[in-house]
Design a protein around this motif. Structure first.
Motif, PDB file in Angstrom:
ATOM      1  N   THR A 184       0.967  -1.153  -0.085  1.00  0.00           N
ATOM      2  CA  THR A 184      -0.006   0.085  -0.075  1.00  0.00           C
ATOM      3  C   THR A 184       0.832   1.184   0.025  1.00  0.00           C
ATOM      4  N   VAL A 185       1.933   1.067   0.857  1.00  0.00           N
ATOM      5  CA  VAL A 185       2.809   2.501   0.723  1.00  0.00           C
ATOM      6  C   VAL A 185       3.499   2.661  -0.432  1.00  0.00           C
ATOM      7  N   HIS A 186       4.147   1.525  -1.193  1.00  0.00           N
ATOM      8  CA  HIS A 186       4.778   1.569  -2.300  1.00  0.00           C
ATOM      9  C   HIS A 186       3.639   2.363  -3.407  1.00  0.00           C
ATOM     10  N   THR A 187       2.190   1.817  -3.260  1.00  0.00           N
ATOM     11  CA  THR A 187       1.321   2.186  -4.350  1.00  0.00           C
ATOM     12  C   THR A 187       0.909   3.637  -4.131  1.00  0.00           C
ATOM     13  N   LEU A 188       1.122   4.079  -3.018  1.00  0.00           N
ATOM     14  CA  LEU A 188       0.791   5.604  -2.781  1.00  0.00           C
ATOM     15  C   LEU A 188       1.905   6.402  -2.973  1.00  0.00           C
TER      16      LEU A 188
END
Length: 400
Positions: free
Chosen positions: A309-313
Motif C-alpha cells: 500500500t505504501v509503495h502504491t501511494l
C-alpha cells in the motif's frame, strides 16, 4: 441452488465468486458497475466490525491467560519463541517487499491527504498520540493502535477480576467471533462485486498484479517455514530440525491449510504434541495460547500488504521505518482473530503509521479477501504448525 451453494466450503464459494466476477467483467462489462453495491456493503461491514473484533478478542485473551508455576519454566521460552518468530517473519516480509515491490489497484480519492511521515520523531509522536486516544474515540475512528493499547491495559486489569467477569469476556469474544464469521460468510458475494467492477475497469492486468502479490506472500511464508523456523529450532534443540519441522508441517500444517483456523486446529496440535512426548500440563497451555497469539503468517500478511500500500501511494520510507512496521505487525498479529481472514482486519493498524485513511486500508483488506483462497490457507498452515513446532522444540531442548 442456494442450498447447494451453502453446503460448499467458503474457499470453494470464493473461487466460484472470483470466476463469475471475471466472467461478468469480460462478457458484460457494461453491467459490472451495477454490482459495485455488493463490494461496497462488504467493505463497510468489515470496517464496522473490525475495531470491536480487535478490542474484545485481545482483551479476553489477556484477561483469561493464566500460567501456573508447574509449567511457567517452559511456557516462558515458548512465548519468547513465538515473539521472536513473528518478528523475524515480519522482517523477512520487509526484505521480500524491498526485493519485489508490489503495486495494488486502489481507488484513491483525489483530495486524499497522504502525507508521508517526515521523520522518525514524527512517527513516534503519532504513535504516542494514538496510544493515549480516548477508547471510545479510538473505536469509533478505527484507531487500531489506540484500540490495542486499551484492550491490553484492560485485559491486564481484568486478570484480577472475578471468574464470572472473565467468563463474560469469553462469551463476548465468542459473540464477536460469531459476528465476524457471519460477515466473512458474505465474502463470496462481496468479492463477486469487487472482482466484477475491478476487472471491468482495469482488465486482466489485475491478474498479474494479484499474481505477484500472492507470490511475495506465499514465497515469504514458505521461506519462514523452511528456513527461519528450522534455524530457530536447531538453535534450541541443538540437532537437525528438519524431521520435526516436516512432521509438524505434514500433520498440523496440512489440516490447518484446509480448516483455515488455528483455533479449529488446536485438537490436532494437542494430539501431535502428546505423541511427540510433550507433557499435557505444558501443551494444554502453550498450544491454545499459540492459537491466539502466535501468528507468524499474519505478521507476514500485515507487513507485505502494508508496504505494498505504501509503495502504491508513493510514500517513501527508510529501512528503520520498515523495521518499526515489523514491530507493529508483530504486535498487531497477536490480535488476529482465530477465524479465516482475521489477520486482514489488522492491516489498518500498520497502515495507521503512515496516516493512510481507513477507507484506503479497508480496500487493501478487500484485496486480501480476494486472494485469501491461497493466502489465508497458507498463513494458517504456518501459524498453526509453528504452535506445535515451537512447543515441542522447547520440550526437547537439552537441559543445562
Amino acid at each position: 441452488m442456494f442450498a447447494a451453494l451453502a453446503r460448499l466450503s467458503l474457499v470453494t464459494r470464493i473461487i466460484i465468486a472470483i470466476v463469475l466476477g471475471i466472467a461478468v467483467a469480460i462478457f458484460f462489462p457494461e453491467f459490472a458497475s451495477n454490482l459495485s453495491i455488493f463490494g461496497e456493503v462488504f467493505i463497510k461491514a468489515l470496517k464496522s466490525v473490525a475495531p470491536i473484533l480487535v478490542f474484545v478478542l485481545v482483551l479476553a485473551s489477556i484477561a483469561n491467560f493464566s500460567v501456573g508455576g508447574g509449567h511457567s519454566a517452559k511456557i516462558k521460552p515458548i512465548m519468547a519463541m513465538y515473539g521472536i518468530g513473528m518478528f523475524l517473519s515480519a522482517l523477512t516480509a520487509v526484505f521480500a517487499s524491498i526485493l519485489f515491490p508490489t503495486t495494488l489497484l486502489l481507488n484513491v480519492p483525489a483530495d486524499a491527504a497522504l502525507q508521508p511521515p517526515g521523520s522518525l520523531t514524527e512517527i513516534f509522536k503519532n504513535l504516542i498520540l494514538s496510544f493515549v486516544a480516548n477508547p471510545v474515540t479510538a473505536i469509533s475512528e478505527a484507531n487500531f493502535i489506540g484500540i490495542l493499547t486499551w484492550s491490553v491495559a484492560l485485559g491486564l486489569a481484568f486478570r484480577h477480576a472475578s471468574d464470572s467477569s472473565k467468563l463474560f469476556l469469553n462469551d463476548a469474544a465468542a459473540a464477536v467471533n460469531f459476528v465476524i464469521r457471519t460477515v466473512i460468510s458474505l465474502a463470496p458475494l462481496g468479492i463477486f462485486g469487487l472482482v466484477a467492477v475491478t476487472f471491468a475497469q482495469v482488465g486482466l492486468s489485475t491478474l498479474a498484479s494479484y499474481g505477484q502479490l500472492l507470490a511475495v506472500l506465499i514465497g515469504t511464508m514458505l521461506f519462514v517455514a523452511l528456513v527461519i523456523n528450522p534455524i530457530m529450532v536447531a538453535f534450541v534443540t541443538r540437532k537437525n530440525p528438519f524431521p520435526l519441522v516436516l512432521k509438524c508441517l505434514r500433520e498440523s500444517g496440512i489440516t490447518a491449510f484446509f480448516t483455515r483456523s488455528s483455533a479449529a486446529n488446536i485438537p490436532v496440535n494437542l494430539d501431535l504434541a502428546k505423541r511427540l512426548g510433550v507433557p499435557e500440563s505444558t501443551a494444554s497451555v502453550a498450544i491454545p495460547l499459540g492459537a491466539a497469539i502466535n501468528m507468524a503468517g499474519a505478521s507476514v500478511t500485515i507487513t507485505v500488504l502494508t508496504l505494498a500500500t505504501v509503495h502504491t501511494l508513493g510514500i517513501q520510507v527508510d529501512f528503520l521505518t520498515m523495521v518499526i512496521v515489523s514491530i507493529v505487525a508483530t504486535i498487531s498479529a497477536c490480535g488476529a482473530s482465530g477465524v479465516a481472514g482475521g489477520s486482514l482486519l489488522l492491516i489498518p493498524v500498520a497502515c495507521g503509521l503512515f496516516n493512510i485513511s481507513s477507507d484506503i486500508a479497508m480496500q487493501v483488506v478487500a484485496i486480501g479477501m480476494v486472494i485469501s483462497v491461497l493466502q489465508d490457507s497458507t498463513e494458517t498452515a504456518l501459524n498453526s504448525s509453528t504452535d506445535v513446532l515451537f512447543t515441542v522444540a522447547v520440550d526437547q531442548a537439552p537441559t543445562k
